[in-house]
Motif scaffolding. Structure first.
Motif, PDB file in Angstrom:
ATOM      1  N   ILE A  57       0.834  -1.206   0.000  1.00 25.62           N
ATOM      2  CA  ILE A  57       0.000   0.000   0.000  1.00 25.62           C
ATOM      3  C   ILE A  57       0.868   1.254   0.000  1.00 25.62           C
ATOM      4  CG2 ILE A  57      -1.695   1.340   1.308  1.00 25.62           C
ATOM      5  CD1 ILE A  57      -2.822  -1.384   2.291  1.00 25.62           C
ATOM      6  N   ILE A  58       1.907   1.265   0.812  1.00 27.80           N
ATOM      7  CA  ILE A  58       2.793   2.427   0.868  1.00 27.80           C
ATOM      8  C   ILE A  58       3.501   2.624  -0.474  1.00 27.80           C
ATOM      9  CG2 ILE A  58       4.905   3.338   1.928  1.00 27.80           C
ATOM     10  CD1 ILE A  58       3.814   2.130   4.584  1.00 27.80           C
ATOM     11  N   CYS A  59       3.913   1.551  -1.105  1.00 23.22           N
ATOM     12  CA  CYS A  59       4.528   1.656  -2.436  1.00 23.22           C
ATOM     13  C   CYS A  59       3.538   2.231  -3.438  1.00 23.22           C
ATOM     14  CB  CYS A  59       5.025   0.295  -2.903  1.00 23.22           C
ATOM     15  SG  CYS A  59       6.531  -0.245  -2.086  1.00 23.22           S
ATOM     16  N   LYS A  60       2.295   1.795  -3.357  1.00 21.11           N
ATOM     17  CA  LYS A  60       1.265   2.306  -4.267  1.00 21.11           C
ATOM     18  C   LYS A  60       1.073   3.807  -4.051  1.00 21.11           C
ATOM     19  CE  LYS A  60      -2.625   0.642  -6.590  1.00 21.11           C
ATOM     20  NZ  LYS A  60      -2.217  -0.145  -7.714  1.00 21.11           N
ATOM     21  N   VAL A  61       1.007   4.232  -2.807  1.00 26.64           N
ATOM     22  CA  VAL A  61       0.855   5.650  -2.487  1.00 26.64           C
ATOM     23  C   VAL A  61       2.059   6.450  -3.009  1.00 26.64           C
ATOM     24  CG1 VAL A  61       0.810   7.316  -0.573  1.00 26.64           C
ATOM     25  CG2 VAL A  61      -0.652   5.289  -0.497  1.00 26.64           C
ATOM     26  N   ALA A  62       3.245   5.867  -2.898  1.00 21.18           N
ATOM     27  CA  ALA A  62       4.469   6.551  -3.327  1.00 21.18           C
ATOM     28  C   ALA A  62       4.693   6.451  -4.829  1.00 21.18           C
ATOM     29  CB  ALA A  62       5.672   5.970  -2.588  1.00 21.18           C
ATOM     30  N   GLY A  63       3.882   5.639  -5.502  1.00 21.93           N
ATOM     31  CA  GLY A  63       4.048   5.473  -6.945  1.00 21.93           C
ATOM     32  C   GLY A  63       5.242   4.623  -7.314  1.00 21.93           C
ATOM     33  N   VAL A  64       5.569   3.671  -6.440  1.00 22.44           N
ATOM     34  CA  VAL A  64       6.725   2.810  -6.643  1.00 22.44           C
ATOM     35  C   VAL A  64       6.241   1.380  -6.852  1.00 22.44           C
ATOM     36  CG1 VAL A  64       8.801   1.898  -5.530  1.00 22.44           C
ATOM     37  CG2 VAL A  64       8.162   4.281  -5.189  1.00 22.44           C
ATOM     38  N   ASN A  65       6.817   0.699  -7.825  1.00 23.02           N
ATOM     39  CA  ASN A  65       6.484  -0.701  -8.049  1.00 23.02           C
ATOM     40  C   ASN A  65       7.274  -1.543  -7.043  1.00 23.02           C
ATOM     41  OD1 ASN A  65       6.351  -3.381  -8.908  1.00 23.02           O
ATOM     42  ND2 ASN A  65       6.275  -2.817 -11.066  1.00 23.02           N
ATOM     43  N   PRO A  66       6.613  -2.218  -6.107  1.00 22.83           N
ATOM     44  CA  PRO A  66       7.339  -2.955  -5.072  1.00 22.83           C
ATOM     45  C   PRO A  66       8.198  -4.086  -5.635  1.00 22.83           C
ATOM     46  CG  PRO A  66       4.982  -3.362  -4.894  1.00 22.83           C
ATOM     47  CD  PRO A  66       5.178  -2.305  -5.929  1.00 22.83           C
ATOM     48  N   LYS A  67       7.765  -4.709  -6.711  1.00 24.09           N
ATOM     49  CA  LYS A  67       8.558  -5.797  -7.299  1.00 24.09           C
ATOM     50  C   LYS A  67       9.861  -5.268  -7.876  1.00 24.09           C
ATOM     51  CE  LYS A  67       4.699  -8.826  -8.149  1.00 24.09           C
ATOM     52  NZ  LYS A  67       3.914  -9.592  -9.089  1.00 24.09           N
ATOM     53  N   LYS A  68       9.803  -4.132  -8.544  1.00 26.21           N
ATOM     54  CA  LYS A  68      11.024  -3.539  -9.098  1.00 26.21           C
ATOM     55  C   LYS A  68      11.945  -3.068  -7.981  1.00 26.21           C
ATOM     56  CE  LYS A  68       9.308  -2.124 -13.589  1.00 26.21           C
ATOM     57  NZ  LYS A  68       9.063  -1.022 -14.516  1.00 26.21           N
ATOM     58  N   LEU A  69      11.361  -2.525  -6.920  1.00 31.81           N
ATOM     59  CA  LEU A  69      12.154  -2.069  -5.786  1.00 31.81           C
ATOM     60  C   LEU A  69      12.867  -3.240  -5.137  1.00 31.81           C
ATOM     61  CD1 LEU A  69      12.886   0.312  -3.927  1.00 31.81           C
ATOM     62  CD2 LEU A  69      10.916  -0.301  -2.549  1.00 31.81           C
ATOM     63  N   GLN A  70      12.170  -4.342  -4.921  1.00 31.09           N
ATOM     64  CA  GLN A  70      12.778  -5.508  -4.294  1.00 31.09           C
ATOM     65  C   GLN A  70      13.837  -6.127  -5.196  1.00 31.09           C
ATOM     66  OE1 GLN A  70       9.205  -7.675  -3.301  1.00 31.09           O
ATOM     67  NE2 GLN A  70       9.154  -6.834  -1.248  1.00 31.09           N
ATOM     68  N   MET A  71      13.597  -6.116  -6.516  1.00 31.10           N
ATOM     69  CA  MET A  71      14.580  -6.658  -7.456  1.00 31.10           C
ATOM     70  C   MET A  71      15.849  -5.806  -7.458  1.00 31.10           C
ATOM     71  SD  MET A  71      12.125  -7.838 -10.622  1.00 31.10           S
ATOM     72  CE  MET A  71      13.447  -7.650 -11.773  1.00 31.10           C
TER      73      MET A  71
END
Length: 73
Positions: A54-68
């Motif tokens: 949810i926080i990634c969505k609010v920040a406009g960040v793709n969590p999968k790309k961030l984790q990768m």
């Protein structure tokens, strides 16, 4: 951005979760979205994943790309 760091190894998990819950309670304008509602509304098993997503969505960040990007090869 501090709330979506994937390396929180030097911090207590409880502190990370409390910061995330406080942030989410402030972001949503619906008065029913409170810290208590957030704590009670998520399953303990996937609490970390759900709040992070949810926080990634609010920040406009793709969590999968961030984790990768933070995963060592």
């Amino acid at each position: 951005m501090d709330l979506i760091e994937t390396d929180n190894s030097d911090r207590k998990l409880r502190d990370v979760f409390e910061e995330r819950v406080a942030f989410l309670a402030k972001v949503f304008t619906n008065p029913l979205v409170t810290t208590e509602a957030i704590w009670n509304g998520f399953n303990a098993i996937d609490f970390d994943d759900c709040t992070f997503a949810i926080i990634c969505k609010v920040a406009g960040v793709n969590p999968k790309k961030l984790q990768m990007a933070t995963t060592p090869e």
